[in-house]
Design a protein around this motif. Sequence first.
Motif, PDB file in Angstrom:
ATOM      1  N   ARG A  45      10.202 -14.317  -1.424  1.00 24.06           N
ATOM      2  CA  ARG A  45       9.645 -15.340  -0.946  1.00 24.06           C
ATOM      3  C   ARG A  45       8.380 -16.364  -1.123  1.00 24.06           C
ATOM      4  O   ARG A  45       8.040 -17.070  -0.429  1.00 24.06           O
ATOM      5  CB  ARG A  45       9.627 -15.292   0.543  1.00 24.06           C
ATOM      6  CG  ARG A  45       9.412 -13.689   1.268  1.00 24.06           C
ATOM      7  CD  ARG A  45       9.223 -13.689   2.420  1.00 24.06           C
ATOM      8  NE  ARG A  45       7.913 -12.697   3.201  1.00 24.06           N
ATOM      9  CZ  ARG A  45       8.420 -12.169   4.671  1.00 24.06           C
ATOM     10  NH1 ARG A  45       8.662 -13.095   5.599  1.00 24.06           N
ATOM     11  NH2 ARG A  45       7.396 -11.669   4.984  1.00 24.06           N
ATOM     12  N   ARG A  85       0.252  -6.689  -2.013  1.00 19.53           N
ATOM     13  CA  ARG A  85      -1.333  -6.493  -2.027  1.00 19.53           C
ATOM     14  C   ARG A  85      -1.772  -7.267  -3.133  1.00 19.53           C
ATOM     15  O   ARG A  85      -2.966  -7.693  -2.678  1.00 19.53           O
ATOM     16  CB  ARG A  85      -1.157  -5.155  -2.799  1.00 19.53           C
ATOM     17  CG  ARG A  85      -1.412  -4.220  -2.355  1.00 19.53           C
ATOM     18  CD  ARG A  85      -2.505  -3.008  -3.388  1.00 19.53           C
ATOM     19  NE  ARG A  85      -3.028  -3.320  -4.040  1.00 19.53           N
ATOM     20  CZ  ARG A  85      -3.979  -2.173  -4.882  1.00 19.53           C
ATOM     21  NH1 ARG A  85      -2.840  -1.223  -5.730  1.00 19.53           N
ATOM     22  NH2 ARG A  85      -5.086  -2.422  -5.497  1.00 19.53           N
ATOM     23  N   ALA A 140       8.950   1.386  -2.059  1.00 22.98           N
ATOM     24  CA  ALA A 140       7.134   2.535  -1.046  1.00 22.98           C
ATOM     25  C   ALA A 140       7.967   3.321  -0.063  1.00 22.98           C
ATOM     26  O   ALA A 140       6.766   4.272  -0.205  1.00 22.98           O
ATOM     27  CB  ALA A 140       5.692   2.347  -1.735  1.00 22.98           C
ATOM     28  N   LEU A 146      12.383  -4.689   0.084  1.00 22.77           N
ATOM     29  CA  LEU A 146      11.998  -4.985   0.476  1.00 22.77           C
ATOM     30  C   LEU A 146      11.412  -4.069   1.513  1.00 22.77           C
ATOM     31  O   LEU A 146      12.136  -3.333   2.106  1.00 22.77           O
ATOM     32  CB  LEU A 146      12.657  -5.778   1.438  1.00 22.77           C
ATOM     33  CG  LEU A 146      13.414  -7.189   0.769  1.00 22.77           C
ATOM     34  CD1 LEU A 146      14.760  -7.415   1.717  1.00 22.77           C
ATOM     35  CD2 LEU A 146      13.257  -8.287   0.092  1.00 22.77           C
TER      36      LEU A 146
HETATM   37  C1  LIG Z   1      -4.801  -2.532   0.004  1.00 26.39           C
HETATM   38  C2  LIG Z   1      -4.259  -2.422  -0.125  1.00 26.39           C
HETATM   39  C3  LIG Z   1      -4.206  -1.045  -1.558  1.00 26.39           C
HETATM   40  C4  LIG Z   1      -3.241  -0.264  -1.592  1.00 26.39           C
HETATM   41  N1  LIG Z   1      -3.982   0.366  -3.800  1.00 26.39           N
HETATM   42  C5  LIG Z   1      -3.534   0.942  -4.039  1.00 26.39           C
HETATM   43  C6  LIG Z   1      -3.864   2.324  -5.050  1.00 26.39           C
HETATM   44  O1  LIG Z   1      -5.034   1.479  -6.160  1.00 26.39           O
HETATM   45  N2  LIG Z   1      -3.235   2.522  -5.614  1.00 26.39           N
HETATM   46  C7  LIG Z   1      -1.134   3.170  -5.290  1.00 26.39           C
HETATM   47  O2  LIG Z   1      -0.320   4.178  -5.828  1.00 26.39           O
HETATM   48  N3  LIG Z   1      -0.924   2.395  -4.169  1.00 26.39           N
HETATM   49  C8  LIG Z   1      -1.254   1.376  -3.411  1.00 26.39           C
HETATM   50  N4  LIG Z   1      -1.465   0.700  -2.623  1.00 26.39           N
HETATM   51  C9  LIG Z   1      -0.036   0.759  -2.249  1.00 26.39           C
HETATM   52  C10 LIG Z   1       1.193  -0.118  -3.112  1.00 26.39           C
HETATM   53  O3  LIG Z   1       0.536  -0.988  -3.769  1.00 26.39           O
HETATM   54  C11 LIG Z   1       2.072  -0.151  -1.918  1.00 26.39           C
HETATM   55  O4  LIG Z   1       2.914   0.689  -1.926  1.00 26.39           O
HETATM   56  C12 LIG Z   1       3.201  -0.789  -2.820  1.00 26.39           C
HETATM   57  O5  LIG Z   1       2.586  -2.377  -3.543  1.00 26.39           O
HETATM   58  C13 LIG Z   1       4.635  -1.310  -2.494  1.00 26.39           C
HETATM   59  O6  LIG Z   1       5.544  -1.931  -3.251  1.00 26.39           O
HETATM   60  P1  LIG Z   1       7.060  -2.570  -3.112  1.00 26.39           P
HETATM   61  O7  LIG Z   1       7.726  -2.904  -3.934  1.00 26.39           O
HETATM   62  O8  LIG Z   1       7.793  -1.246  -2.361  1.00 26.39           O
HETATM   63  O9  LIG Z   1       6.777  -3.134  -1.870  1.00 26.39           O
HETATM   64  P2  LIG Z   1       5.474  -4.772  -1.227  1.00 26.39           P
HETATM   65  O10 LIG Z   1       4.602  -5.296  -2.029  1.00 26.39           O
HETATM   66  O11 LIG Z   1       5.812  -5.298   0.157  1.00 26.39           O
HETATM   67  O12 LIG Z   1       7.016  -5.884  -2.030  1.00 26.39           O
HETATM   68  C14 LIG Z   1       8.283  -6.373  -1.291  1.00 26.39           C
HETATM   69  C15 LIG Z   1       8.116  -7.670  -1.811  1.00 26.39           C
HETATM   70  O13 LIG Z   1       9.167  -7.857  -0.851  1.00 26.39           O
HETATM   71  C16 LIG Z   1       9.373  -9.578  -0.406  1.00 26.39           C
HETATM   72  N5  LIG Z   1      10.378 -10.037   0.204  1.00 26.39           N
HETATM   73  C17 LIG Z   1      10.227  -9.644   1.793  1.00 26.39           C
HETATM   74  N6  LIG Z   1      10.828 -10.092   2.623  1.00 26.39           N
HETATM   75  C18 LIG Z   1      11.705 -11.135   1.404  1.00 26.39           C
HETATM   76  C19 LIG Z   1      12.713 -11.963   1.609  1.00 26.39           C
HETATM   77  N7  LIG Z   1      13.676 -11.887   2.593  1.00 26.39           N
HETATM   78  N8  LIG Z   1      13.803 -13.219   0.468  1.00 26.39           N
HETATM   79  C20 LIG Z   1      12.717 -13.045  -0.252  1.00 26.39           C
HETATM   80  N9  LIG Z   1      11.388 -11.904  -0.565  1.00 26.39           N
HETATM   81  C21 LIG Z   1      10.975 -11.082   0.320  1.00 26.39           C
HETATM   82  C22 LIG Z   1       7.595  -9.702  -0.443  1.00 26.39           C
HETATM   83  O14 LIG Z   1       7.356 -10.963  -0.526  1.00 26.39           O
HETATM   84  C23 LIG Z   1       7.017  -8.777  -1.127  1.00 26.39           C
HETATM   85  O15 LIG Z   1       6.792  -9.596  -2.662  1.00 26.39           O
HETATM   86  C24 LIG Z   1      -2.507  -0.492  -1.627  1.00 26.39           C
HETATM   87  C25 LIG Z   1      -1.762  -1.022  -0.784  1.00 26.39           C
HETATM   88  C26 LIG Z   1      -2.643  -1.928  -0.047  1.00 26.39           C
HETATM   89  C27 LIG Z   1      -2.283  -2.473   1.021  1.00 26.39           C
END
Ligand SMILES: Cc1cc2nc3c(=O)[nH]c(=O)nc-3n(C[C@H](O)[C@H](O)[C@H](O)COP(=O)(O)OP(=O)(O)OC[C@H]3O[C@@H](n4cnc5c(N)ncnc54)[C@H](O)[C@@H]3O)c2cc1C
Length: 444
Positions: free
Chosen positions: A37, A45, A414, A268
Amino acid sequence: MTSTTTQSVVILGGGPAGLTAAYHLTRHGYRVTIIDRRPLLGGARTSEDLCDSPEPLTILGCHHATQALLRSLHPDPQQPAGAAIPLEFRLHDDSLVQYPRTWLPAPLHTWVNLMRFAGIPWKERWRMASWVERLWEGDERLPADLEQRTADEWLGSIGQSPITCRVVWNPLARWLTGNDLSTMSADAFVTSMRPLFLSTHSNSRISVVQNSLQTCFVQPITETLTQVGTTILRNTEATQFRYERDHISGVLLRDDSLLQADWYVAALPPQQLTPLLPERWLTRYAYFQQLAELRSVDSTILHVHAEQPRATPRLILLGDTSFHSVLATAARPDHTGFSLITTDSQFAQTRPDSDLEAHIYDLLKSSGLLLPKSTIVSTHRRTIPNAILSLRPGSKLHRPIQRSPIANLLVAGAWTDTGWPPNLESAIVSGNRCAETIASNKPV
Ligand SMILES: Cc1cc2nc3c(=O)[nH]c(=O)nc-3n(C[C@H](O)[C@H](O)[C@H](O)COP(=O)(O)OP(=O)(O)OC[C@H]3O[C@@H](n4cnc5c(N)ncnc54)[C@H](O)[C@@H]3O)c2cc1C
């Protein structure tokens, strides 16, 4: 890899979990469409604001899935360059102490490191080390009720004082999981410490990759996906799953168009997944009902730039302050960048900026990170809503496995049940598992 199939997959969410699943599935020959989205891939991040000051990435030696993916994306062994750094703690008298890393074989090095760590009073170190030793030797099993107890209560019961919890265990838990000792389960605490501290020497390595998540992960995956003809739809929001009996038949988008595929991977956050599910499934399946039990907290990251010569990367864990850690890296040859993270939303939202800058200045000065004549040239604050999964007692049971009760729907992220705290490794493991599950199955 040769293409064995022309099956199609729609991946909802272009964060690390969704991108990992897409990367592997295209290598298995699947036709993949990935939607997000937001205008930028890379997940919660990443932000357009950060293009000028990329956020460095911390990777642990025990993060094997992350390292394997980076090796696959960067076959040149020099890339991405990661500097190994020690783990430092700031104690209550502002002194700094490093956690030792000896080259002894496992498990001896764990015991020796702990015994040599001056951040914990001798008596408490001894109690913890002998408890760890008994655990290896099989004399002591972990209590069965760890998931029902809070981490601070359990640490107290094994002889750790409130002050040690405040200056050592709490910043460590917050850095590794984003959760406070007082709110997280003892099981989540032990699970997050074990791979880093109770394992091999190489697993305890902490490295900082100066390149951001975008440069070393998101861009190379996106390039690979584009080369093999993956459809990438940015600014595209999924609003609802359409279904026929117990199968997903399509995903409805904000513009009312319908995307259809053989498989669907929902990568998501849980708050964004549940509104897409049919009411019927939410009431019928415990798997989906449990998603509503998961809680998340906001995370605020502060990027501070100071005019001072390029720094050797350093990571200092902070007790007794809202920010649990500060990571100092070389932003430019004459600038040092500091990244400070907090999950204390009240602090981040209510303090006026001038107060916050004064507080940060004092914090960096007293930690010895800011040189006497250096000045802070910019401060940038960003709050990411629902960024950190709460690991409160009982939450382990609510984290879902990748395979859902719906035959052609898998769940990644995650926050899912990967055995890891909600970090990059967990996101990548979940993406790997979704790709493996799809590659080893045919839709029913
Ligand atoms: C400040 C910060 C620093 C961090 N630093 C580290 C680090 O140094 N090392 C480490 O190992 N981990 C780190 N982490 C943790 C790591 O970045 C996250 O665990 C990881 O990004 C999670 O990835 P994900 O794909 O599960 O979810 P997300 O990153 O939340 O991705 C989900 C995606 O879904 C999309 N989305 C949501 N709803 C919809 C919808 N209805 N339709 C279409 N798209 C949608 C969103 O836009 C998003 O792009 C950090 C986290 C934070 C917050």
